[in-house]
Design an enzyme around this catalytic site. Sequence first.
Site, PDB file in Angstrom:
ATOM      1  N   MET A  46       0.859  -1.184   0.000  1.00 41.70           N
ATOM      2  CA  MET A  46       0.000   0.000   0.000  1.00 41.70           C
ATOM      3  C   MET A  46       0.898   1.237   0.000  1.00 41.70           C
ATOM      4  SD  MET A  46      -2.756   1.122   2.952  1.00 41.70           S
ATOM      5  CE  MET A  46      -1.655   0.905   4.335  1.00 41.70           C
ATOM      6  N   ASN A  47       0.440   2.336  -0.643  1.00 42.76           N
ATOM      7  CA  ASN A  47       1.084   3.617  -0.375  1.00 42.76           C
ATOM      8  C   ASN A  47       0.029   4.713  -0.151  1.00 42.76           C
ATOM      9  OD1 ASN A  47       1.688   2.832  -3.358  1.00 42.76           O
ATOM     10  ND2 ASN A  47       1.898   5.056  -3.466  1.00 42.76           N
ATOM     11  N   ASP A  48      -0.026   5.756  -0.945  1.00 42.54           N
ATOM     12  CA  ASP A  48      -0.818   6.950  -0.610  1.00 42.54           C
ATOM     13  C   ASP A  48      -2.277   6.667  -0.253  1.00 42.54           C
ATOM     14  OD1 ASP A  48       0.493   9.058  -3.341  1.00 42.54           O
ATOM     15  OD2 ASP A  48       1.484   7.694  -1.955  1.00 42.54           O
ATOM     16  N   GLN A  67      -3.604   3.576  -2.578  1.00 43.64           N
ATOM     17  CA  GLN A  67      -2.749   3.012  -3.619  1.00 43.64           C
ATOM     18  C   GLN A  67      -2.400   1.585  -3.189  1.00 43.64           C
ATOM     19  OE1 GLN A  67      -1.193   5.435  -6.506  1.00 43.64           O
ATOM     20  NE2 GLN A  67      -3.367   5.439  -5.979  1.00 43.64           N
ATOM     21  N   TRP A  78       6.099  -1.655  -4.456  1.00 41.57           N
ATOM     22  CA  TRP A  78       5.342  -0.822  -5.388  1.00 41.57           C
ATOM     23  C   TRP A  78       5.329  -1.428  -6.779  1.00 41.57           C
ATOM     24  CZ3 TRP A  78       6.179   1.972  -9.875  1.00 41.57           C
ATOM     25  CH2 TRP A  78       5.181   2.912 -10.203  1.00 41.57           C
ATOM     26  N   TRP A 123      -3.504   6.211 -10.102  1.00 35.11           N
ATOM     27  CA  TRP A 123      -2.714   6.850  -9.044  1.00 35.11           C
ATOM     28  C   TRP A 123      -3.563   7.739  -8.160  1.00 35.11           C
ATOM     29  CZ3 TRP A 123       2.369   8.302 -12.122  1.00 35.11           C
ATOM     30  CH2 TRP A 123       3.040   7.120 -12.441  1.00 35.11           C
ATOM     31  N   ASP A 162      -1.690  13.988  -8.662  1.00 34.83           N
ATOM     32  CA  ASP A 162      -2.260  14.119  -7.323  1.00 34.83           C
ATOM     33  C   ASP A 162      -3.192  15.328  -7.156  1.00 34.83           C
ATOM     34  OD1 ASP A 162       1.074  13.338  -6.010  1.00 34.83           O
ATOM     35  OD2 ASP A 162      -0.406  12.038  -6.995  1.00 34.83           O
ATOM     36  N   ASP A 200       9.189  15.289  -3.105  1.00 32.23           N
ATOM     37  CA  ASP A 200       9.755  14.112  -3.767  1.00 32.23           C
ATOM     38  C   ASP A 200      11.230  13.945  -3.409  1.00 32.23           C
ATOM     39  OD1 ASP A 200       9.805  13.047  -7.293  1.00 32.23           O
ATOM     40  OD2 ASP A 200       9.489  11.921  -5.434  1.00 32.23           O
TER      41      ASP A 200
END
Lengths: 170, 646
Positions: free
Chosen positions: B136-138, B154, B162, B197, B262, B349
């Site tokens: 999982m991310n965001d 995500q 990822w 995304w 995003d 980033d």
Amino acid sequence: MKFIIILFLLLILQETLLPSMADTKFIENTCKATPSSHLCLKIMLANPKSQNADLTGLALIGVAAVKDKGVEIIQQIVALKKSTPELKQALDYCLDAYHAVVDADVPSSNEALRGGLAKFAEDGMADSVVESQACERRFSEHGERSPMTNSNNAMNDVANVVRAIVRMLL
Amino acid sequence: MASSSDLENPNAISSLPYSYAPLSDGEQPAGDEPTTGLHPKKATIFFVCAFLSVTFLVALFAGNEHVLPKDLSTNAAPSMAVTPAITTPLSRGVDKGVSEKSFRPFLGAENSYPWSSNMLDWQRTSFHFQPENNWMNDPNGPVFYQGWYHLFYQYHPDAPVWGKIVWGHAVSKDLINWRHLPIAMETDQWYDEQGVWTGSATILPDGQLVVIYTGSTNESVQVQNLAYPADPSDPLLINWVKYPGNPVLVPPPGIDNKDFRDPTTAWKTPEGKWRITIGSKINKTGISLVYDTEDFKTFELLDGVLHAVPGTGMWECVDFYPISKQAENGLDTSVDGPGVKHVVKASMDDDRNDYYAIGSYDAYKGKWTPDNPTLDVGIGLRYDYGIYYASKTFYDQNKQRRVLWSWIKETDTEASDISKGWASLMGVPRTILLDKKTQSNIIQWPVEEINALRTNATVFNNLVMEAGSLVPLYLPTASQLDIVAEFELDEQTVMRLNGADVAYDCATKGGAATRGALGPFGFSVLAHEGLIEHTPVYFYVAKGVDGNLKTFFCADQSRSSTATDVDKSIYGNIVPVLNGEKLSMRILVDHSIVESFAQEGRTCITSRVYPTKAIYNNARLFLFNNATAATVTASVSVWQMKSAEI
């Protein structure tokens, strides 16, 4: 007439050579900004795709080199498990570590570079460095001498080079 | 480096000799010297051709030989294996039975392979959101809709790393207990073929829900797409429809195809349109583009940007929202007016941290200015001084609060993640408010619903701890805890102390083992009985030459585990402490995640911790005062935390 033809041909040749001179400069400059510029150049120049590559292309070549190294090291570990069974526990750890590099870090980094989310490629290369160092340390933690020092150092070095290139994309 | 080819490494890559190849002399082409009998015109032609040939050959050799720098000292030095974190802690001090045990690597020990399935199983949390397996991310599109809290995220369903990302989905009535639902959106269109995304949800005044999200197209271009529930009367929002006219936004001129992602929740403009912002960059300047729309299908790019900060790089996961200057409730994203400030937040980033700044929004121009440009977005305050990224808020109209979600990654090796079959958590959701006392930062606090998991309170009031003391707090278990504590330094020592230049910072001064006159003091969580593994969370107070006190709040992972393949950083920052305030901290311990809050949420630290011994019944909690001079009085409440449905 002959003269014009010769001149024409020479000019065409000149045109095709100048860009490749410029590309080599680009590769050199990129590699200079990595921890091991020699290693970086060796990897890039060994791959013909580097000639027309942009920064992402160079990074992808680097990831391919990490993969090749990882595959080679896995084969080495499999051989060592047969030849030095007393080192089994550390070697098992190392096998998992390098499978993580080849099966997870490398594909993830490739996907990240193609999609423009370079940070995940940086994570993949950073992990490859950690896996190689953790493998190396396993032997001393068992009170043993590592038979893989050169390999672990080689992975450490190439992954650090690629990480540096990836960071230029952020 | 030695150039021998080892038996163990037949393909030594580091030992090729390099030589500097000189440019070759331009050879004369095969052609005879012109005889004196040659026609002059032909001679001219010949010499011109010869000249061009020479030039050609020079170019040929110069272009194709890799010219290596003559200075071969830039050749790779023997590489260093990573230096492990500090392995010999300094003595904790004279009395009170503080152990002299130091961290030594195991030699031929009881656990040969460090990560048993027992140890890995323990790492899964009990009250933090995480999918059942894989990556999982965001957080995406958090929203309260028809009685349910929705969290999308995500998700990579194929591996704990990822990859090609889809939108996972779960619902909750209380932000704590979750029901996992099917994948909400897959990579089934050309415009999101490489990944569905991050995106955000907006609830329109008539109750309609729309989602704008970034798709990575089949050619890896970042575009924005519109999606909405297939059945708006389904409160679980199981099925989703992607607008047939997608994408609704493509990278504008001057913006790279891979720097456009995003999109935020939309808010109303004075003209009655909807406005969103999308992070990007131009060279190394992080920026936030602004778009207006009436229907979420066609958009108009505003001139300029909402804000930009040079040198900060790409702004990911931009968030933009109002906070009330006076009130203790959150505000709908469209609220504006004199009693309101606006926060701009972005995920950098370049350094993988979330930064925010408070400022003023000009709704007519679509621009925002920070109150304090020296603490601008990307260079000033962070939401959290540990592991915390890609965070996103939403306005919870159910309880009139602004709630913050964040992605918390792993800090162990990928090999461990593969063994355990999962990677990443969400942090505990937090409410956000303006800090009314300082007026210059926000405060974050775990949502009140988490308190429902508290049981079995253990309370100590006014526990006096002399300098150099260690107090075990006997608890049935210590892997799931909520700790709330207040500390007071003894005034006499503070007054009498001569101030000095304060050269302390959490990350580089040795953590809790480094003793000062007035600190460190706090808790050691996930501690093993002999302290062979422990994670101190502490205050370190320093008195400056001017007599003023500076308070640091740190979480120290340097001795958190005997495993050597986990991150052992020390995180933290200064926390503002106002006159008359006691020092207070709250710590949530949930297996491999520790979240620490100082001064009611002025400074927050999220840590990942992977002990090998301080697990299950062997996890303990200690209180400590490792200062050399001051006595600390502590009042503590500790609750065991029940497990949630996650």
